[in-house]
Design a protein around this motif. Sequence first.
Motif, PDB file in Angstrom:
ATOM      1  N   LEU A   1       0.839  -1.204   0.000  1.00 61.02           N
ATOM      2  CA  LEU A   1       0.000   0.000   0.000  1.00 61.02           C
ATOM      3  C   LEU A   1       0.869   1.247   0.000  1.00 61.02           C
ATOM      4  O   LEU A   1       1.967   1.218   0.525  1.00 61.02           O
ATOM      5  CB  LEU A   1      -0.900  -0.009   1.240  1.00 61.02           C
ATOM      6  CG  LEU A   1      -1.844  -1.191   1.356  1.00 61.02           C
ATOM      7  CD1 LEU A   1      -2.606  -1.125   2.673  1.00 61.02           C
ATOM      8  CD2 LEU A   1      -2.815  -1.255   0.201  1.00 61.02           C
ATOM      9  N   PRO A   2       0.418   2.356  -0.553  1.00 62.51           N
ATOM     10  CA  PRO A   2      -0.865   2.546  -1.236  1.00 62.51           C
ATOM     11  C   PRO A   2      -0.874   1.854  -2.599  1.00 62.51           C
ATOM     12  O   PRO A   2       0.153   1.766  -3.270  1.00 62.51           O
ATOM     13  CB  PRO A   2      -0.979   4.058  -1.404  1.00 62.51           C
ATOM     14  CG  PRO A   2       0.423   4.550  -1.389  1.00 62.51           C
ATOM     15  CD  PRO A   2       1.202   3.594  -0.520  1.00 62.51           C
ATOM     16  N   PHE A   3      -2.046   1.348  -3.004  1.00 63.71           N
ATOM     17  CA  PHE A   3      -2.212   0.625  -4.262  1.00 63.71           C
ATOM     18  C   PHE A   3      -3.084   1.454  -5.199  1.00 63.71           C
ATOM     19  O   PHE A   3      -4.199   1.834  -4.849  1.00 63.71           O
ATOM     20  CB  PHE A   3      -2.845  -0.740  -4.007  1.00 63.71           C
ATOM     21  CG  PHE A   3      -3.063  -1.549  -5.247  1.00 63.71           C
ATOM     22  CD1 PHE A   3      -1.988  -2.124  -5.898  1.00 63.71           C
ATOM     23  CD2 PHE A   3      -4.332  -1.732  -5.754  1.00 63.71           C
ATOM     24  CE1 PHE A   3      -2.177  -2.872  -7.056  1.00 63.71           C
ATOM     25  CE2 PHE A   3      -4.539  -2.480  -6.903  1.00 63.71           C
ATOM     26  CZ  PHE A   3      -3.458  -3.054  -7.556  1.00 63.71           C
ATOM     27  N   ASP A   4      -2.585   1.749  -6.395  1.00 69.14           N
ATOM     28  CA  ASP A   4      -3.302   2.546  -7.392  1.00 69.14           C
ATOM     29  C   ASP A   4      -4.462   1.728  -7.969  1.00 69.14           C
ATOM     30  O   ASP A   4      -4.257   0.629  -8.479  1.00 69.14           O
ATOM     31  CB  ASP A   4      -2.342   2.960  -8.505  1.00 69.14           C
ATOM     32  CG  ASP A   4      -2.947   3.932  -9.503  1.00 69.14           C
ATOM     33  OD1 ASP A   4      -4.162   4.193  -9.445  1.00 69.14           O
ATOM     34  OD2 ASP A   4      -2.181   4.431 -10.352  1.00 69.14           O
ATOM     35  N   LEU A   5      -5.687   2.241  -7.886  1.00 66.86           N
ATOM     36  CA  LEU A   5      -6.875   1.523  -8.344  1.00 66.86           C
ATOM     37  C   LEU A   5      -7.277   1.846  -9.782  1.00 66.86           C
ATOM     38  O   LEU A   5      -8.341   1.422 -10.231  1.00 66.86           O
ATOM     39  CB  LEU A   5      -8.043   1.809  -7.389  1.00 66.86           C
ATOM     40  CG  LEU A   5      -7.820   1.353  -5.936  1.00 66.86           C
ATOM     41  CD1 LEU A   5      -8.970   1.821  -5.057  1.00 66.86           C
ATOM     42  CD2 LEU A   5      -7.651  -0.152  -5.857  1.00 66.86           C
ATOM     43  N   THR A   6      -6.430   2.565 -10.515  1.00 67.93           N
ATOM     44  CA  THR A   6      -6.728   2.901 -11.909  1.00 67.93           C
ATOM     45  C   THR A   6      -6.987   1.649 -12.730  1.00 67.93           C
ATOM     46  O   THR A   6      -7.886   1.630 -13.588  1.00 67.93           O
ATOM     47  CB  THR A   6      -5.574   3.708 -12.528  1.00 67.93           C
ATOM     48  OG1 THR A   6      -5.415   4.910 -11.776  1.00 67.93           O
ATOM     49  CG2 THR A   6      -5.847   4.054 -13.988  1.00 67.93           C
ATOM     50  N   SER A   7      -6.235   0.580 -12.480  1.00 61.34           N
ATOM     51  CA  SER A   7      -6.363  -0.649 -13.268  1.00 61.34           C
ATOM     52  C   SER A   7      -7.724  -1.324 -13.138  1.00 61.34           C
ATOM     53  O   SER A   7      -8.093  -2.148 -13.973  1.00 61.34           O
ATOM     54  CB  SER A   7      -5.256  -1.639 -12.888  1.00 61.34           C
ATOM     55  OG  SER A   7      -5.390  -2.025 -11.538  1.00 61.34           O
ATOM     56  N   ILE A   8      -8.493  -0.989 -12.113  1.00 61.18           N
ATOM     57  CA  ILE A   8      -9.838  -1.562 -11.972  1.00 61.18           C
ATOM     58  C   ILE A   8     -10.924  -0.503 -12.200  1.00 61.18           C
ATOM     59  O   ILE A   8     -12.036  -0.616 -11.700  1.00 61.18           O
ATOM     60  CB  ILE A   8     -10.018  -2.273 -10.615  1.00 61.18           C
ATOM     61  CG1 ILE A   8      -9.852  -1.312  -9.439  1.00 61.18           C
ATOM     62  CG2 ILE A   8      -9.080  -3.451 -10.486  1.00 61.18           C
ATOM     63  CD1 ILE A   8     -10.290  -1.909  -8.109  1.00 61.18           C
ATOM     64  N   GLY A   9     -10.559   0.541 -12.955  1.00 67.49           N
ATOM     65  CA  GLY A   9     -11.541   1.547 -13.350  1.00 67.49           C
ATOM     66  C   GLY A   9     -11.792   2.657 -12.362  1.00 67.49           C
ATOM     67  O   GLY A   9     -12.830   3.309 -12.418  1.00 67.49           O
ATOM     68  N   MET A  10     -10.842   2.902 -11.457  1.00 65.41           N
ATOM     69  CA  MET A  10     -11.010   3.962 -10.473  1.00 65.41           C
ATOM     70  C   MET A  10      -9.822   4.909 -10.530  1.00 65.41           C
ATOM     71  O   MET A  10      -9.020   4.972  -9.600  1.00 65.41           O
ATOM     72  CB  MET A  10     -11.170   3.351  -9.078  1.00 65.41           C
ATOM     73  CG  MET A  10     -12.360   2.425  -8.948  1.00 65.41           C
ATOM     74  SD  MET A  10     -12.434   1.543  -7.367  1.00 65.41           S
ATOM     75  CE  MET A  10     -12.785   2.869  -6.238  1.00 65.41           C
ATOM     76  N   PRO A  11      -9.700   5.668 -11.644  1.00 64.52           N
ATOM     77  CA  PRO A  11      -8.542   6.565 -11.780  1.00 64.52           C
ATOM     78  C   PRO A  11      -8.519   7.637 -10.689  1.00 64.52           C
ATOM     79  O   PRO A  11      -9.554   8.176 -10.314  1.00 64.52           O
ATOM     80  CB  PRO A  11      -8.736   7.195 -13.159  1.00 64.52           C
ATOM     81  CG  PRO A  11     -10.184   7.029 -13.473  1.00 64.52           C
ATOM     82  CD  PRO A  11     -10.626   5.772 -12.758  1.00 64.52           C
TER      83      PRO A  11
END
Length: 64
Positions: free
Chosen positions: A40-50
Amino acid sequence: MPVNNPVIGTIASAIVHGSPTTLGGVQIGVSNTVAFPVALPFDLTSIGMPGCFLLQSGEINAGS
């Protein structure tokens, strides 16, 4: 937005604004460095949460 601070022995409350659905959920975790199996922190862009990041683990789940 928290309504009050989470304190052992009390009930924590929060108000959610701008949710795209009527479903919601909350997770409470004990770590801000790892949420198995990712750091963490983990970027959530890859699951559609830019622009969003996972900042804590989630050992306790609650939803409605």
